[in-house]
Scaffold this motif. Structure first.
Motif, PDB file in Angstrom:
ATOM      1  N   UNK A   1       0.848  -1.198   0.000  1.00  0.00           N
ATOM      2  CA  UNK A   1       0.000   0.000   0.000  1.00  0.00           C
ATOM      3  C   UNK A   1       0.882   1.247   0.000  1.00  0.00           C
ATOM      4  N   UNK A   2       1.516   1.554  -1.131  1.00  0.00           N
ATOM      5  CA  UNK A   2       2.463   2.683  -1.168  1.00  0.00           C
ATOM      6  C   UNK A   2       1.837   4.033  -0.834  1.00  0.00           C
ATOM      7  N   UNK A   3       0.521   4.186  -1.025  1.00  0.00           N
ATOM      8  CA  UNK A   3      -0.116   5.457  -0.681  1.00  0.00           C
ATOM      9  C   UNK A   3      -0.031   5.732   0.824  1.00  0.00           C
ATOM     10  N   UNK A   4       0.089   4.702   1.636  1.00  0.00           N
ATOM     11  CA  UNK A   4       0.204   4.872   3.087  1.00  0.00           C
ATOM     12  C   UNK A   4       1.569   5.437   3.488  1.00  0.00           C
ATOM     13  N   UNK A   5       2.513   5.452   2.565  1.00  0.00           N
ATOM     14  CA  UNK A   5       3.852   5.982   2.857  1.00  0.00           C
ATOM     15  C   UNK A   5       3.904   7.504   2.779  1.00  0.00           C
ATOM     16  N   UNK A   6       2.793   8.132   2.416  1.00  0.00           N
ATOM     17  CA  UNK A   6       2.751   9.591   2.325  1.00  0.00           C
ATOM     18  C   UNK A   6       2.501  10.172   3.708  1.00  0.00           C
ATOM     19  N   UNK A   7       3.503  10.857   4.252  1.00  0.00           N
ATOM     20  CA  UNK A   7       3.423  11.449   5.593  1.00  0.00           C
ATOM     21  C   UNK A   7       3.430  12.965   5.508  1.00  0.00           C
ATOM     22  N   UNK A   8       2.831  13.609   6.489  1.00  0.00           N
ATOM     23  CA  UNK A   8       2.899  15.056   6.665  1.00  0.00           C
ATOM     24  C   UNK A   8       3.341  15.303   8.105  1.00  0.00           C
ATOM     25  N   UNK A   9       4.554  15.813   8.260  1.00  0.00           N
ATOM     26  CA  UNK A   9       5.091  16.175   9.577  1.00  0.00           C
ATOM     27  C   UNK A   9       4.740  17.624   9.821  1.00  0.00           C
ATOM     28  N   UNK A  10       4.483  17.989  11.071  1.00  0.00           N
ATOM     29  CA  UNK A  10       4.033  19.343  11.367  1.00  0.00           C
ATOM     30  C   UNK A  10       4.735  19.907  12.598  1.00  0.00           C
TER      31      UNK A  10
END
Length: 190
Positions: A31-40
């Motif tokens: 599930x490569x879409x789950x590798x999209x992270x947003x750090x804040x």
């Protein structure tokens, strides 16, 4: 992790759960879409050049991720800049981030390769001509002109194996990539 050498079996423990990391990698391959992270991080001005950032939740694995607590990072400037020196400068925090990312990578790679670490110390120096940030010379960049990272590593490994650990950590370090490659940054104002 257990390392076998001849008839001796030694338990390698650098505090990194490599099996969990490899499991996460395998899951993300599906599930490569789950590798999209947003750090804040959010930052508020305190006074003078002193600010306080709060780092908490982030987005990853397809959902908002909660932490047990928020982390606070303060920044300021030294007295030689007519400031109060309440905390490290933002550029020193960047250097710390680089050292921390590379050091974590060394621990993970060493664990994966069955190398027992005894100590890892990174010393980082960044060269900056502050005429740029002071607006004295528009031809001088505001950021670092160069950064040097030196490691002192004690481990049950040959010098070549230790150099290989550092090289692999550098290859996979997010912060190394951030400081060595251009990143698109969008700044907006409300």
């Amino acid at each position: 992790m257990t390392k076998t050498t001849g008839s001796n079996t030694a338990k390698i423990n650098n505090g990194v759960n490599v099996d969990a990391l490899l499991g996460a990698r395998e899951a993300l391959e599906q599930t490569p879409e789950a590798a999209q992270f947003k750090w804040r991080a959010s930052c508020e001005w305190v006074t003078g050049t002193h600010s306080r950032s709060v780092i908490g939740n982030f987005f990853g694995l397809g959902a908002e991720q909660s932490r047990d607590k928020n982390f606070r990072v303060e920044a300021d400037h030294p007295k030689v800049f007519a400031s109060e020196d309440n905390a490290p400068t933002p550029v020193e925090i960047v250097l710390s981030g680089l050292a921390s990312c590379l050091t974590a990578g060394i621990a993970a790679v060493a664990q994966r390769r069955g190398i027992q670490l005894h100590s890892v110390k990174a010393t980082v120096e960044g060269d900056m001509d502050i005429q740029g940030i002071l607006g004295m010379d528009d031809d001088i960049r505001n950021g670092f002109g160069g950064i040097r990272v030196h490691f002192d590593i004690r481990a049950d490994a040959s010098p070549d194996d230790i150099k290989s650990l550092v090289a692999q950590s550098q290859k996979r370090s997010a912060v190394f990539d951030i400081v060595t490659n251009p990143t698109n940054v969008l700044v907006t104002v409300n």
